[in-house]
Design a protein around this motif. Structure first.
Motif, PDB file in Angstrom:
ATOM      1  N   SER A  50      -4.590  30.506  58.447  1.00  0.00           N
ATOM      2  CA  SER A  50      -5.288  30.891  57.327  1.00  0.00           C
ATOM      3  C   SER A  50      -4.568  30.331  56.377  1.00  0.00           C
ATOM      4  CB  SER A  50      -5.341  32.613  57.134  1.00  0.00           C
ATOM      5  OG  SER A  50      -6.398  32.745  56.105  1.00  0.00           O
ATOM      6  N   GLY A  51      -3.285  30.411  56.181  1.00  0.00           N
ATOM      7  CA  GLY A  51      -2.469  29.358  54.896  1.00  0.00           C
ATOM      8  C   GLY A  51      -1.810  28.170  55.840  1.00  0.00           C
ATOM      9  N   THR A  52      -0.817  27.899  55.267  1.00  0.00           N
ATOM     10  CA  THR A  52      -0.053  26.844  55.906  1.00  0.00           C
ATOM     11  C   THR A  52       1.157  27.244  56.751  1.00  0.00           C
ATOM     12  OG1 THR A  52       0.899  26.183  54.243  1.00  0.00           O
ATOM     13  CG2 THR A  52      -1.167  25.031  54.556  1.00  0.00           C
ATOM     14  N   ARG A  58      -7.356  39.291  35.903  1.00  0.00           N
ATOM     15  CA  ARG A  58      -7.717  39.045  37.267  1.00  0.00           C
ATOM     16  C   ARG A  58      -9.406  38.915  37.414  1.00  0.00           C
ATOM     17  NH1 ARG A  58      -6.900  41.743  42.794  1.00  0.00           N
ATOM     18  NH2 ARG A  58      -6.456  40.054  44.273  1.00  0.00           N
ATOM     19  N   ILE A  90      -7.353  36.143  52.922  1.00  0.00           N
ATOM     20  CA  ILE A  90      -8.021  36.295  54.215  1.00  0.00           C
ATOM     21  C   ILE A  90      -6.914  36.301  55.069  1.00  0.00           C
ATOM     22  CG2 ILE A  90      -9.365  35.137  55.996  1.00  0.00           C
ATOM     23  CD1 ILE A  90     -11.404  33.969  53.749  1.00  0.00           C
ATOM     24  N   GLY A 116      -9.018  39.901  48.031  1.00  0.00           N
ATOM     25  CA  GLY A 116      -9.006  38.396  47.536  1.00  0.00           C
ATOM     26  C   GLY A 116      -8.329  37.407  48.430  1.00  0.00           C
ATOM     27  N   TRP A 129     -11.176  26.665  49.203  1.00  0.00           N
ATOM     28  CA  TRP A 129     -12.137  27.416  48.550  1.00  0.00           C
ATOM     29  C   TRP A 129     -12.479  26.649  47.081  1.00  0.00           C
ATOM     30  CZ3 TRP A 129     -12.670  28.810  53.090  1.00  0.00           C
ATOM     31  CH2 TRP A 129     -11.704  29.736  53.589  1.00  0.00           C
ATOM     32  N   TRP A 171     -16.256  33.302  51.116  1.00  0.00           N
ATOM     33  CA  TRP A 171     -14.907  32.894  51.648  1.00  0.00           C
ATOM     34  C   TRP A 171     -14.704  33.658  53.169  1.00  0.00           C
ATOM     35  CZ3 TRP A 171     -16.335  29.769  48.233  1.00  0.00           C
ATOM     36  CH2 TRP A 171     -16.044  29.773  46.849  1.00  0.00           C
ATOM     37  N   CYS A 172     -14.799  32.629  54.036  1.00  0.00           N
ATOM     38  CA  CYS A 172     -14.366  33.090  55.309  1.00  0.00           C
ATOM     39  C   CYS A 172     -13.619  31.948  56.056  1.00  0.00           C
ATOM     40  CB  CYS A 172     -15.616  33.701  56.185  1.00  0.00           C
ATOM     41  SG  CYS A 172     -16.637  32.277  56.298  1.00  0.00           S
ATOM     42  N   GLN A 173     -13.183  32.151  57.211  1.00  0.00           N
ATOM     43  CA  GLN A 173     -12.527  31.265  58.278  1.00  0.00           C
ATOM     44  C   GLN A 173     -12.838  31.571  59.567  1.00  0.00           C
ATOM     45  OE1 GLN A 173      -8.804  30.360  56.582  1.00  0.00           O
ATOM     46  NE2 GLN A 173      -7.905  31.027  58.386  1.00  0.00           N
ATOM     47  N   ARG A 178       1.189  40.122  50.792  1.00  0.00           N
ATOM     48  CA  ARG A 178       0.261  39.234  50.228  1.00  0.00           C
ATOM     49  C   ARG A 178       0.159  38.015  51.208  1.00  0.00           C
ATOM     50  NH1 ARG A 178      -0.572  36.428  45.043  1.00  0.00           N
ATOM     51  NH2 ARG A 178      -2.740  36.539  44.741  1.00  0.00           N
ATOM     52  N   MET A 193     -13.345  37.611  41.710  1.00  0.00           N
ATOM     53  CA  MET A 193     -12.503  39.078  41.909  1.00  0.00           C
ATOM     54  C   MET A 193     -13.350  39.998  41.108  1.00  0.00           C
ATOM     55  SD  MET A 193     -10.297  39.299  44.371  1.00  0.00           S
ATOM     56  CE  MET A 193     -11.447  37.990  44.980  1.00  0.00           C
ATOM     57  N   ASP A 233      -4.124  33.439  53.630  1.00  0.00           N
ATOM     58  CA  ASP A 233      -4.368  32.170  53.100  1.00  0.00           C
ATOM     59  C   ASP A 233      -3.424  31.854  51.835  1.00  0.00           C
ATOM     60  OD1 ASP A 233      -5.800  34.025  51.655  1.00  0.00           O
ATOM     61  OD2 ASP A 233      -7.468  32.614  50.956  1.00  0.00           O
ATOM     62  N   MET A 234      -2.752  32.996  51.298  1.00  0.00           N
ATOM     63  CA  MET A 234      -1.786  32.919  50.254  1.00  0.00           C
ATOM     64  C   MET A 234      -0.382  32.436  50.878  1.00  0.00           C
ATOM     65  SD  MET A 234      -3.157  33.539  47.563  1.00  0.00           S
ATOM     66  CE  MET A 234      -4.662  32.508  48.213  1.00  0.00           C
ATOM     67  N   THR A 261       1.278  29.804  51.436  1.00  0.00           N
ATOM     68  CA  THR A 261       1.312  28.089  51.346  1.00  0.00           C
ATOM     69  C   THR A 261       2.621  27.747  50.317  1.00  0.00           C
ATOM     70  OG1 THR A 261       0.415  28.473  48.915  1.00  0.00           O
ATOM     71  CG2 THR A 261      -1.189  28.366  50.772  1.00  0.00           C
ATOM     72  N   MET A 311     -13.167  37.343  53.516  1.00  0.00           N
ATOM     73  CA  MET A 311     -12.648  38.091  52.513  1.00  0.00           C
ATOM     74  C   MET A 311     -13.301  39.421  51.969  1.00  0.00           C
ATOM     75  SD  MET A 311     -11.932  36.448  48.635  1.00  0.00           S
ATOM     76  CE  MET A 311     -13.613  36.653  47.907  1.00  0.00           C
ATOM     77  N   PRO A 331      -1.083  24.478  59.099  1.00  0.00           N
ATOM     78  CA  PRO A 331      -1.091  25.570  59.972  1.00  0.00           C
ATOM     79  C   PRO A 331      -0.670  25.201  61.340  1.00  0.00           C
ATOM     80  CG  PRO A 331      -3.483  25.218  59.440  1.00  0.00           C
ATOM     81  CD  PRO A 331      -2.550  24.272  58.625  1.00  0.00           C
TER      82      PRO A 331
END
Lengths: 576, 576
Positions: free
Chosen positions: B349-351, A511, B258, B256, A131, B131-133, B511, A517, B516-517, B519, B285, B74
């Protein structure tokens, strides 16, 4: 609200405007704004009631908000969206009955620009969408470009070693950083204790813990010079693109978001041909940036594909403010003007809903309420929706210069921000004498909790009486302190009463302010309705008052000199 | 930790495993796991000290974490990254001295797939990157495709009217939703009071407020049927792409970010040819999704360009678990096995750093500590790193089936999830008799605060003694309750001692879990080091104990019948 990299704008500007030397213009008799002010305000509770009824039960503030933030989107000064917003506000203000709705040219801004599409992905070692978005005024890449990454931590970078290693590559420019946990709410309202504290005016040595602005600014200038020197080395290699990490905002609010304000631009004056950087650049969410940087730090070669598609839509573009009026009806006072405003422009990451869509739509709703009530108002009400605020209060500054007064600036170091330079005397206009007050709202979507008087001591007791009937709406606090960071400063700087409301902080600083956001989702209907009601009442009261609003004493540099001369040598035995 | 759309997995599985009817296998004499257990544990404080020293001062858990989450990324089951992770864990376990490190095939999974690149942007009315995946197992678009949007709120959609309107368009499938403010911290640790509460076992009517699982599952089945019917209409029109909104996670944590877990897949069994959806689909998102949906709701035509590039890397792919051992040294006990694990697989989405990279690297570090200390251990220690967990505990389930026991499942409604179906008797293996205990960690990056006993009453006092010397590390709580959602359930289901640790919640549920958070940034070094030390101590203690760990009584359906028969007709005057 605008933001100076490394220094909270509110501190900088609050302190910076105080020492301005303003020369009072000669006037034949004492005008009411310098005359005696009655201790008791003659407010009209019926009008309070009618304004509340209209504003709380028949509000249009969310429709304005949707049309502006969703319908138009981000409004970078000079961009096509900014022009749309100028036209839409002019037409909407006309539609709701204001007169003389028009755009005013405040001067040359720079290049017109818009983002068309930005995306990036890691190609290897692991295909991952990343992103990011274009830094404002970034040029396009030549379609999607793929390059190996070079990571530069400016604190440890060795320019000599870097030289020649970056050609055709993609440079990660900026240190990776920790991402704090969200251990406190990102969203909050003021507590009673916090509001109470803001009511006190510290007389001994200023606010405790206030930063040393001179030191901060010196640090900033040094940091910028280092940054510029490093950037020069990077640009000389002609990399394919530069990616910067999204900045922090404290408390975990800077995680998972993209801030694209001043910090995202590689140069000051990125909007100008002279300041433009010819290498495409983007700003990336910190989690993705950190992963790339960590891989490199762990000796894993990383390649990224990035596509930055932007469009330059003009050069030497001028900036415009949207201005419209409800003419006054009292023959004696209708040439006097009460102003209200916010700034229409934004950065590009979100849709500028809270910064400062909120202030713009609240001002629109405030004048809509007054117009809808269709009652005569003695003075003229004028709404002004600024642009160029984010780059340095250009729209309001230009407006004030054209209408009210100009400083004779001595030549000064261009590296020092304009608001920190020494000023010569102020030349004011006829209109300066008839501008009664300017009200501004630019701290996000929170409801109004009170007003900052900007050290205008006479006005505190007046506002205190005005807000007394609004206690149930949460309006309680008159703070004599200065607040900064936005367009009321342009008025305050020339000795005109310019005020910014105190608003609940919500998640503005943490934020939404300048981030992706900052969208319609963050607009709080009940808060915005309340704010429009409060603003409409302030406009109405200002308009109806017999006297103009009191102004701060107009300092004469000569008087200051005489003041010093009078006490010279008063110490017994002092040797001159 | 896996997630059942609309029902917190921890509730579902905790309750679901209780009523399983498990037929006890015939055994010649009472084995120690069913025999008398001493009241006092003979723990070795020197080993506690050595494990702490190694694990807290010479940890490698963060290097494991970096290599796995940043280095591999991921790890969707069946994907090339999953294969990399299997190979990397096998090789790393060998490198740190474990024996017999190998991969075990747990059965057929479905299609191999990976995301190559996904991006989208609004073309009009306002160019905006979105933002998308890709939803897992989505096919590619034919390069970037542009289409007008159609917005479908499933609650109000009229399938008959929709039919024929979506061909070649891009469908927003899912209701827009409010985005709550973050008024509470997203990140927290357990308070003493919360831990205390978990120690109590409610005997009257179950946990207060526990949901009615049968009702929830019935609702879920109905919702899925409605969803499938609507999807059928959408797919029949052959739209260019489908975009779904990222789900909520409560308290503003779902803003915020995904989330791309089960909720992001259009069909159950999206990984299979039969379950595959042939229209490319992505998850977006919520802020971007909401803007698009609001524009349409306000009668503004919107067009979007979307590029979904994915790769199918195989079909009928098998899934593999990574397994390795530290052989026991006591001739009498070395054929008995103590297991530890976590799941290697993740969503995309994240790792997958916290879900469940954390559990995997903590298990690796725990066995590394034991190996590094180079002391004899009586029983064999075996680490297993699962895959297919996110789709339904496939890796651990397959392993348990192959090694320990199989249910004779009667035919059952395929719409009812496997773990809610009635079960026939269990057939166990010889290995079932020698599996001592399995320890699992899969609630994110938080340190260990205690253990759930899964209603194994005899084991509570044992664990209580084990953790007493760990009070300074924050380990305090033995909860007799069930917890669910992860791989210990596969053991528990066949009557084997399988345990999940209690961990500080951090921002896992709010969260990072499937977003995607998730990580490397979210990994907390001190917590993970502590967890590895605790896990190593549990492994060591289990290995050294004279008796095997006590098991829950093995319920016989016949005994249950007899129990009922015995009290039939005991009411005086009861008419049969």
């Amino acid at each position: 609200m605008f933001f100076v990299r490394g220094v909270a704008a509110s501190f900088v500007l609050a302190s910076a405007v105080v020492p301005l030397a303003i020369a009072q213009k000669h006037v034949d008799k004492v005008p009411s704004y310098y005359g005696a002010q009655p201790a008791t305000e003659d407010i009209d509770l019926t009008m309070y009631s009618r304004i509340r009824e209209e504003g709380l039960k028949h509000s249009h503030v969310m429709e304005f908000g949707g049309a502006l933030s969703d319908g138009i989107g981000p409004r970078l000064t000079g961009s096509p969206n900014m022009a749309k917003a100028n036209a839409w506000t002019r037409d909407t203000l006309t539609k709701i009955g204001l007169e003389n709705a028009h755009l005013e040219d405040w001067g040359e801004f720079g290049m017109g620009w818009q983002q068309i599409n930005t995306w990036a992905r890691m190609v290897g070692p692991d295909p991952e969408p990343l992103w990011c978005q274009a830094a404002p005024w970034s040029p396009s890449t030549k379609g999607p470009v793929t390059g190996e990454l070079v990571y530069i931590d400016p604190a440890t970078a060795d320019a000599a070693k870097l030289k020649g290693t970056m050609t055709g590559k993609i440079v990660l420019l900026g240190a990776m950083r920790p991402t704090p946990d969200i251990t406190e709410p990102l969203f909050k309202r003021y507590t009673d204790a916090e509001l109470k504290e803001m009511e006190s005016y510290p007389t001994a040595g200023g606010r405790p813990g206030a930063p040393n602005i001179q030191q901060l600014m010196a640090d900033r200038v040094r940091m910028q010079a280092q940054r510029a020197a490093l950037l020069k080395v990077v640009l000389a290699d002609n990399p394919a693109a530069i990616i910067q990490p999204s900045r922090d905002s404290g408390g975990g609010g800077g995680t998972g978001v993209i801030f694209d304000d001043n910090g995202a631009n590689l140069s000051r004056n990125a909007q100008s041909r002279e300041g433009a950087v010819n290498v495409p650049s983007a700003v990336m969410m910190i989690e993705h940036y950190n992963r790339l940087a960590r891989l490199i730090t762990n000796h894993v070669p990383v390649s990224v594909e990035i596509n930055i598609e932007t469009k330059f839509t003009g050069d030497h573009e001028h900036g415009f403010d949207t201005v419209a009026e409800i003419p006054g009806t009292d023959p004696k006072l209708k040439n006097e003007v009460v102003m209200v405003g916010g700034h229409l422009d934004s950065w590009i990451s979100g849709t500028g809903a809270t910064d400062n869509g909120a202030g713009s739509i609240v001002a629109m709703e405030a004048v809509r309420i007054l117009k809808a009530l269709n009652v005569p108002m003695r003075r003229t009400i004028r709404i002004a929706l600024w642009s160029g605020e984010e780059e340095g209060l250009f729209g309001s500054g230009g407006y004030v210069k054209q209408h009210f007064g100009t400083f004779n600036d001595p030549p000064s170091d261009p590296n020092v921000p304009a608001f920190l330079r020494a000023h010569g005397p102020l030349t004011t206009t006829k209109e300066w004498e008839t501008l009664d007050a300017y009200y501004n709202l630019d701290n996000g979507t929170g409801k109004v909790r009170g007003v900052y008087t900007q050290e205008n001591w006479a006005i505190g007791p007046i506002f205190k009486q005005w807000i007394a009937p609004l206690a149930d709406l949460g309006v309680s606090t008159i703070s004599y302190r200065n607040t900064g960071g936005t367009d009321h400063l342009s008025y305050d700087a020339v000795g005109l009463p310019g005020f910014q409301f105190i608003q609940d902080p919500m998640d503005y600083e943490t934020r939404t302010h300048h981030s992706d956001m900052d969208t319609y989702d963050r607009l709080h209907q009940a808060d915005l309705e309340q704010a429009a009601v409060v603003e409409a009442i302030f406009l109405y009261n200002t308009s109806q008052r017999e006297a103009m609003m009191p102004r701060k004493p107009f300092p004469h540099p000569e008087t200051d000199k005489a003041r010093s001369a009078a006490i010279e040598g008063i110490y017994p035995g002092a040797v001159k």
